[in-house]
Design a protein around this motif. Structure first.
Motif, PDB file in Angstrom:
ATOM      1  N   ASP A   7       0.839  -1.185   0.000  1.00 57.86           N
ATOM      2  CA  ASP A   7       0.000   0.000   0.000  1.00 57.86           C
ATOM      3  C   ASP A   7       0.873   1.234   0.000  1.00 57.86           C
ATOM      4  OD1 ASP A   7      -2.551  -0.730  -0.253  1.00 57.86           O
ATOM      5  OD2 ASP A   7      -2.985  -0.912   1.898  1.00 57.86           O
ATOM      6  N   GLY A   8       0.249   2.350  -0.108  1.00 56.91           N
ATOM      7  CA  GLY A   8       0.996   3.599  -0.072  1.00 56.91           C
ATOM      8  C   GLY A   8       0.154   4.662  -0.718  1.00 56.91           C
ATOM      9  N   PRO A   9       0.442   5.903  -0.352  1.00 55.37           N
ATOM     10  CA  PRO A   9      -0.349   6.991  -0.920  1.00 55.37           C
ATOM     11  C   PRO A   9      -0.018   7.147  -2.404  1.00 55.37           C
ATOM     12  CG  PRO A   9       1.483   7.853   0.388  1.00 55.37           C
ATOM     13  CD  PRO A   9       1.531   6.372   0.514  1.00 55.37           C
ATOM     14  N   VAL A  10      -1.051   7.183  -3.227  1.00 50.72           N
ATOM     15  CA  VAL A  10      -0.850   7.359  -4.669  1.00 50.72           C
ATOM     16  C   VAL A  10      -1.679   8.563  -5.107  1.00 50.72           C
ATOM     17  CG1 VAL A  10      -1.126   6.304  -6.940  1.00 50.72           C
ATOM     18  CG2 VAL A  10      -0.505   4.873  -4.980  1.00 50.72           C
ATOM     19  N   ALA A  11      -1.041   9.513  -5.739  1.00 50.11           N
ATOM     20  CA  ALA A  11      -1.734  10.724  -6.188  1.00 50.11           C
ATOM     21  C   ALA A  11      -2.887  10.358  -7.124  1.00 50.11           C
ATOM     22  CB  ALA A  11      -0.761  11.657  -6.893  1.00 50.11           C
ATOM     23  N   GLU A  65      -4.125  11.411 -10.023  1.00 50.81           N
ATOM     24  CA  GLU A  65      -3.877  11.219 -11.462  1.00 50.81           C
ATOM     25  C   GLU A  65      -3.202   9.882 -11.703  1.00 50.81           C
ATOM     26  OE1 GLU A  65      -2.882  13.767  -9.334  1.00 50.81           O
ATOM     27  OE2 GLU A  65      -1.450  14.868 -10.599  1.00 50.81           O
ATOM     28  N   LEU A  66      -2.232   9.591 -10.846  1.00 56.94           N
ATOM     29  CA  LEU A  66      -1.483   8.353 -11.011  1.00 56.94           C
ATOM     30  C   LEU A  66      -2.369   7.152 -10.706  1.00 56.94           C
ATOM     31  CD1 LEU A  66       1.165   6.943 -11.597  1.00 56.94           C
ATOM     32  CD2 LEU A  66       1.887   7.374  -9.255  1.00 56.94           C
ATOM     33  N   GLU A  68      -0.472   1.055  -6.083  1.00 56.44           N
ATOM     34  CA  GLU A  68       0.933   1.152  -5.688  1.00 56.44           C
ATOM     35  C   GLU A  68       1.756   0.062  -6.376  1.00 56.44           C
ATOM     36  OE1 GLU A  68       2.640   3.425  -3.863  1.00 56.44           O
ATOM     37  OE2 GLU A  68       4.499   2.279  -4.068  1.00 56.44           O
ATOM     38  N   THR A 110       2.145   0.828 -10.084  1.00 53.87           N
ATOM     39  CA  THR A 110       3.129   1.897 -10.254  1.00 53.87           C
ATOM     40  C   THR A 110       4.546   1.358 -10.087  1.00 53.87           C
ATOM     41  OG1 THR A 110       1.558   3.518  -9.409  1.00 53.87           O
ATOM     42  CG2 THR A 110       3.877   4.135  -9.398  1.00 53.87           C
ATOM     43  N   ARG A 111       4.720   0.507  -9.102  1.00 56.52           N
ATOM     44  CA  ARG A 111       6.048  -0.074  -8.882  1.00 56.52           C
ATOM     45  C   ARG A 111       6.481  -0.957 -10.046  1.00 56.52           C
ATOM     46  NH1 ARG A 111       7.595  -1.086  -2.723  1.00 56.52           N
ATOM     47  NH2 ARG A 111       6.853   0.891  -1.895  1.00 56.52           N
ATOM     48  N   MET A 140       7.852   1.254 -12.488  1.00 55.29           N
ATOM     49  CA  MET A 140       9.192   1.651 -12.056  1.00 55.29           C
ATOM     50  C   MET A 140      10.205   0.554 -12.359  1.00 55.29           C
ATOM     51  SD  MET A 140       8.499   3.615  -8.414  1.00 55.29           S
ATOM     52  CE  MET A 140      10.239   3.899  -8.092  1.00 55.29           C
TER      53      MET A 140
END
Lengths: 223, 223
Positions: B150-154, B156-157, B175, B178-179, B182
DNA sequence: TGTACATCAGTGAACGCGCGTTCACTGATGTAC
DNA sequence: TGTACATCAGTGAACGCGCGTTCACTGATGTAC
């Protein structure tokens, strides 16, 4: 160093600058390989052979543009760093300034971080300027309390990391140094993918993704 | 589909292939911008105008080379994946196969992951082949138990990540998605830095560093 | 199977273009006495 | 301050080169009846 001599020298310095500026302008249109001395001279209202008073060859002009570009992106990174305060914020500022410079100068960026130019051999002059952005990131980590990170590091990599530790003068184990290089790779990998169009269809526009990456990589190196 | 008709068609297919092969050979020497139809024809013992029976223009030949390169690196990645077994090992196999292909075909790699060619507009044909390596990585994550991250994701993202989740058909939060991007960025960032000479002075040769990165990024996405 | 015709591959000349670099030169700027 | 000389910037012509693309053509291969 009389006034007259300075005048001639000044004219020379100015024209050298104008030639580089015009070359940069053309770089944006035709890329490094298409950059032509004749076209630059034409645009400046000179005859092509006149450029040879300023640059001994096309390659030398290209080298100067490359060095300038490395210095410009390096300076952008350095100046974005307030030099004190919250390390995370400094780290983020450097990431964003680097990307902003790249987006503002996509062709100069491609010149230094894109495909190598065939037949062109980067001279030694580029080594130090090429390291400035990385050094700006390292500077954030020095004199900063890092979360210690351990992990198995292969012997070859450990040796490389330890050599780097000495050169950079930071207090960090091989895992952290390796992660720092991963973060540096991530920074330019993301900028290149964004500029070169690889994010189309996934995270384009990449602004939010980039900010997210910067934060995650800060955590990743223990900041 | 008589035998004779097949003979002519076969000859055509063969020569088309020979032209592309020779073009690839020259790519390695002079880069994309320097690639010349006349030189290719010369080497093949043909007259330059004859190539126009096979490719309507130089740009079209380049496009074909680009599509071929995306497919080749994509196929290398796909074939390295056993399709079953330890997900971490599959992930590592794909990373290494991708890098190995790039090292074996540096100029084709530069053609697709280096600077965009000025004046050249990538047609739609390249979109699907360009995604094959990324899809190979995604395939490892599907039907695999991932460590939830988990984690805060803006916002738009988050939206982009959720759109991707649907397209890719994987069960993972924003999250993690997104990773994954990355990690994909890290893979090609590291290959590019290695091939383009940016690791000289730090982690060159980059073999151990690359393996390390592959492992850390596997953990990073929750694998 | 044989013949008339259509399709296609490859030729060779040409168009119009641009390139980096060299070289002998003119004329302006700077220097030494 | 004035003059003779040296340095330098910029010119214009030339060398030798390569490029993508078009076009009318020849001759071989394939097709239809």
């Amino acid at each position: 160093m009389t006034a007259t001599r300075t005048a001639r020298e000044r004219a020379r310095a100015e024209l050298t600058q104008e030639i580089k500026d015009e070359a940069r302008r053309q770089l944006a249109e035709v890329g490094a390989h298409g950059l032509s001395l004749r076209a630059v001279a034409r645009e400046l209202g000179m005859v092509s052979s006149a450029l040879y008073r300023y640059f001994p060859s096309r390659d030398r002009l290209l080298t100067d543009l490359i060095v300038d570009a490395y210095n410009a992106i390096g300076e952008a990174a350095e100046q974005a760093d307030p030099g004190e305060g919250e390390p995370r914020e400094r780290w983020l500022a450097i990431w964003h300034a680097t990307r902003d410079w790249a987006r503002a100068h996509p062709h100069e960026y491609a010149l230094i971080y894109g495909s190598p130019i065939p037949g062109y051999e980067a001279p030694q002059d580029t080594v130090v300027p090429a390291g400035r952005v990385a050094l700006a990131l390292v500077k954030v980590l020095t004199h900063t309390e890092l979360r210690a990170i351990d992990g198995p590091v292969a012997p070859e990599l450990r040796a490389q990391a330890e050599a780097l530790t000495k050169v950079l003068g930071i207090i960090a184990g091989p895992e952290t140094v390796t992660r720092l290089i991963m973060a540096w790779t991530q920074l330019f990998g993301a900028i290149s993918f964004d500029l070169f169009g690889q994010y189309v269809g996934s995270v384009d526009p990449a602004d939010a993704f980039f900010t997210h990456s910067a934060t995650r990589m800060a955590e990743f190196v223990g900041l």
